[in-house]
Design a protein around this motif. Sequence first.
Motif, PDB file in Angstrom:
ATOM      1  N   ARG A 136       8.337  -8.901   3.098  1.00 19.61           N
ATOM      2  CA  ARG A 136       8.650  -7.617   3.693  1.00 19.61           C
ATOM      3  C   ARG A 136       7.453  -6.962   3.273  1.00 19.61           C
ATOM      4  O   ARG A 136       7.012  -5.901   4.172  1.00 19.61           O
ATOM      5  N   GLU A 137       6.644  -6.840   2.462  1.00 15.93           N
ATOM      6  CA  GLU A 137       5.521  -6.149   2.129  1.00 15.93           C
ATOM      7  C   GLU A 137       4.359  -6.576   3.088  1.00 15.93           C
ATOM      8  O   GLU A 137       3.762  -5.792   3.538  1.00 15.93           O
ATOM      9  N   ALA A 147       8.563  -1.283   2.904  1.00 18.15           N
ATOM     10  CA  ALA A 147       9.503  -2.465   2.614  1.00 18.15           C
ATOM     11  C   ALA A 147      10.572  -1.901   1.582  1.00 18.15           C
ATOM     12  O   ALA A 147      10.274  -1.560   0.567  1.00 18.15           O
TER      13      ALA A 147
END
Length: 299
Positions: A136-137, A147
Motif C-alpha cells: 500500500r505504501e 496508506a
Amino acid sequence: MSNEVKLDWVFRNRKDQSQESKEGFWGDYSPWTSMLALAWATVDMRDFTVRPRAAQVQSNGIHFHAIATWGAVVHLLGLGLGWTDLRAGLEKWRLENYALGLHPILDSVKRLVGDDIEALEIYIGVAPRSIIQAVREIQAAVSGVPALEPLQDFSQGDYAEKKQSWLRRHPLQQNGLGSALLNSGDGLHLDGHMHSTLLERGNDFERTQVRQDFGTHSIITITKYHGWGYRLAVQTATLLESPLGNYSNKSVEVKVQQIGSLGTFVFDPQTSRWFRYSSDYITADFTRQINIHRWGANK
C-alpha cells in the motif's frame, strides 16, 4: 512410452554475506531472499519447477525451503502482478480453480507452491500483515493517498476457521509448504522480513540507477534489488510524462545488476500500480492480463 524427458538439477545459493543486511543488496538475509533471483529468472519458463530434494527435507525439514519459497511468491504477486490486496487476488484465483494460462506470474507461482497456494490467502486473511502495509505504501507513492494501516480496515471473516481446517487436513509432519506457513502465528517470520525487502526509502537515483528513455519505452538499471518496486513507483510521474503528453502505452523494463531483467512493466492508472506484462505469453491479450492485475486491487 512417454516422450517426456525429466531433468533434475541441484541449485546451490551462495551469496556475498556483505550484501545480506537491511541496507544491502537484498535488504534482508537468507533464507527470506534466497529464491528471489531464481524466481524472477524463471517466470517465463513454463516447464520449470523448483522442489527441495527428499534428502534435504528429511535432514533439515522443509522450514528453510518454505521461507525462501513464500518470500519469492510474495514478491512475484506484490511486485510482479502489482497486487495491493493479495487476499482478494488469491480469492479470485481460487474461484478460477487456480487455473494455468491466465498470467505468467500466476503460472510461476503455481509451479513454486502447487495447491498449497490457498494457504497464502488464509495467512493474509487471518491477521493484519505488514506485507499489505508495504504494498500500500508503494501504491501511495503514486496516488498520493496515505496508506491506511492494515489493522484499520482488517476483517478476519471466516479465515480463522479456514486456517484450522487447513491444518487438520495438512498435518505439519507432512512437510507441506502451506502447513509450514500457517503453523503458529507467523512461524516463518515472513511478515516483517517481506516488509523490509519490499520497501526502500532512498531516493538517490543518480548514484544507484541508470535510466534510459526511448519514447514509449524506458529501461531502468538499478544497482540493488532492495526496494526496486518502491523506486519505480516514485518515478511514475516522470516516466509517463513527455513533450507530447502522457503515454497510455508506456512500458518500463527493470534490470537489477547481478540478477538481470525482471521483465517489462506497464502502469495501470486505475490501481496506481505497475505490473509485469508479457507480450509473448500464451494468452498475450493485454486486457486479460490487466484484468488479472486488477484482481488484487484494494477497494
